[in-house]
Design an enzyme around this catalytic site. Structure first.
Site, PDB file in Angstrom:
ATOM      1  N   ALA A  24       9.724   2.259  36.077  1.00 43.03           N
ATOM      2  CA  ALA A  24       8.547   2.166  36.705  1.00 43.03           C
ATOM      3  C   ALA A  24       7.794   2.761  36.245  1.00 43.03           C
ATOM      4  CB  ALA A  24       8.827   2.263  38.880  1.00 43.03           C
ATOM      5  N   THR A  28       3.319   3.795  37.119  1.00 44.06           N
ATOM      6  CA  THR A  28       3.060   4.119  37.763  1.00 44.06           C
ATOM      7  C   THR A  28       1.373   5.418  37.277  1.00 44.06           C
ATOM      8  OG1 THR A  28       4.458   6.162  36.751  1.00 44.06           O
ATOM      9  CG2 THR A  28       5.215   5.097  39.066  1.00 44.06           C
ATOM     10  N   ARG A  36      11.052   4.471  45.187  1.00 46.13           N
ATOM     11  CA  ARG A  36      11.399   5.438  46.001  1.00 46.13           C
ATOM     12  C   ARG A  36      10.577   6.794  46.056  1.00 46.13           C
ATOM     13  NH1 ARG A  36      14.431   1.084  43.878  1.00 46.13           N
ATOM     14  NH2 ARG A  36      16.112   0.382  45.723  1.00 46.13           N
ATOM     15  N   GLN A 107      11.815  -3.013  33.492  1.00 49.77           N
ATOM     16  CA  GLN A 107      12.154  -3.654  34.789  1.00 49.77           C
ATOM     17  C   GLN A 107      11.102  -3.591  35.857  1.00 49.77           C
ATOM     18  OE1 GLN A 107      14.539   0.524  34.564  1.00 49.77           O
ATOM     19  NE2 GLN A 107      15.786  -0.365  35.833  1.00 49.77           N
ATOM     20  N   ILE A 109       7.640  -6.134  36.991  1.00 47.88           N
ATOM     21  CA  ILE A 109       7.874  -6.958  37.015  1.00 47.88           C
ATOM     22  C   ILE A 109       5.721  -7.324  37.112  1.00 47.88           C
ATOM     23  CG2 ILE A 109       9.323  -8.296  38.409  1.00 47.88           C
ATOM     24  CD1 ILE A 109       7.323  -7.432  41.013  1.00 47.88           C
ATOM     25  N   ASP A 110       4.633  -6.259  36.574  1.00 46.44           N
ATOM     26  CA  ASP A 110       3.577  -6.964  36.572  1.00 46.44           C
ATOM     27  C   ASP A 110       2.647  -7.069  35.077  1.00 46.44           C
ATOM     28  OD1 ASP A 110       3.874  -4.093  34.718  1.00 46.44           O
ATOM     29  OD2 ASP A 110       4.075  -2.465  36.564  1.00 46.44           O
ATOM     30  N   HIS A 125      13.863  -7.984  35.593  1.00 42.60           N
ATOM     31  CA  HIS A 125      13.768  -8.447  36.430  1.00 42.60           C
ATOM     32  C   HIS A 125      12.377  -9.322  37.092  1.00 42.60           C
ATOM     33  CE1 HIS A 125      14.726  -3.632  37.876  1.00 42.60           C
ATOM     34  NE2 HIS A 125      16.057  -5.052  37.837  1.00 42.60           N
ATOM     35  N   THR A 195      12.471   5.752  33.504  1.00 41.05           N
ATOM     36  CA  THR A 195      13.190   5.617  34.913  1.00 41.05           C
ATOM     37  C   THR A 195      14.716   6.305  34.797  1.00 41.05           C
ATOM     38  OG1 THR A 195      15.028   3.730  35.002  1.00 41.05           O
ATOM     39  CG2 THR A 195      14.917   3.929  32.696  1.00 41.05           C
ATOM     40  N   ASN A 218      11.057  11.622  30.551  1.00 42.48           N
ATOM     41  CA  ASN A 218      10.573  10.791  31.966  1.00 42.48           C
ATOM     42  C   ASN A 218      10.302  11.943  32.643  1.00 42.48           C
ATOM     43  OD1 ASN A 218      11.613   8.990  33.728  1.00 42.48           O
ATOM     44  ND2 ASN A 218      12.632  10.861  34.920  1.00 42.48           N
TER      45      ASN A 218
END
Length: 246
Positions: A24, A28, A36, A107, A109-110, A125, A195, A218
């Site tokens: 993710a 972002t 989360r 991971q 889905i965009d 995903h 991630t 990260n």
């Protein structure tokens, strides 16, 4: 930081089969919230959905038992059609053009990796860019669910048109998973970025890597075993670091 960036560049120079595994944190930076974190999707207050556990709203159970709730949440929160790729996506597409990067495992889905120009992307995903009937399996255009005037999008056969997204309680797509694991096993360099490696089973796939260099990028430290002689961890923005490298 400069020493790490230099070492990262040297690793790319000497590698010929690089695989990127992203979460993710890659998206972002395009303005898509993760799930989360304190600013994530699950912590956004919405009176319409506050009575539901966050995971339920994107679950197979919700789709089947309360499809109106599912599709209202999905349309409001999962529409990435107007979101643009960021520096990370474009840097990876360039790395592919240079012949270094052989595949991306995401991971997310965009569909932003493909939008930036990457060709070999394994979406473990699923994706919001494809839809299909849960009864006859007929495929529908990427805009169909978002543009449908029906609260529950229907197929002409009477089935529900659903997104090709892996929901909670569903298994991951076998082809994407198989291709992802095979790519990691063949890689001489693996880049893990954006991630926390806390979402399983996807996070376990990195353990299949036996190549020469593992690079982790990260904003927060993550629990992954590194060999100080050949692996590196770079703390910071995925897009900024990859843009500097390329």
């Amino acid at each position: 930081m400069e020493d790490l960036i230099k070492k990262f560049s040297e690793y790319i120079e000497e590698s010929h089969n690089i695989v990127f595994f992203g979460g993710a944190g890659v998206s972002t930076e395009s303005g898509i919230p993760d799930f989360r974190s304190k600013d994530g999707l699950y912590n956004q207050k919405d009176i319409k959905f506050d009575k539901y556990p966050p995971e339920y709203l994107l679950s197979h159970t919700c789709l089947v038992k309360e499809p109106k709730v599912f599709f209202e949440f999905y349309r409001q929160k999962m529409d990435a059609r107007n979101i643009q790729p960021n520096a990370a996506h474009f840097a990876l597409a360039e790395l592919e053009k240079l012949g270094k990067l052989k595949s991306i495992i995401t991971q997310n889905i965009d569909g932003l990796h493909q939008k930036a120009g990457s060709n070999i992307v394994y979406e473990i995903h699923g994706t919001t860019k494809e839809n299909y009937c849960d009864k006859c399996n007929k495929k529908y255009p990427s805009d169909y669910i978002f543009d449908s005037k029906e609260s529950i999008p229907q197929c002409e056969c009477g089935g529900i048109v659903r997104p090709k997204v892996t929901l909670y309680e569903e298994g991951l797509p076998e082809d994407a998973v198989s291709n992802a694991i095979s790519a990691i096993r063949k890689a001489d360099m693996l880049i893990v970025a954006g991630t926390s490696l806390q979402v399983y089973p996807a996070a376990s796939y990195v353990h299949n890597f036996t190549g020469k260099h593992l690079v982790v990028i990260n904003k927060e430290p993550i629990n992954v075993k590194l060999d100080n002689k050949k692996d590196i961890f770079i703390q910071g923005s995925v897009g900024e670091i990859l843009r500097n490298i390329i």
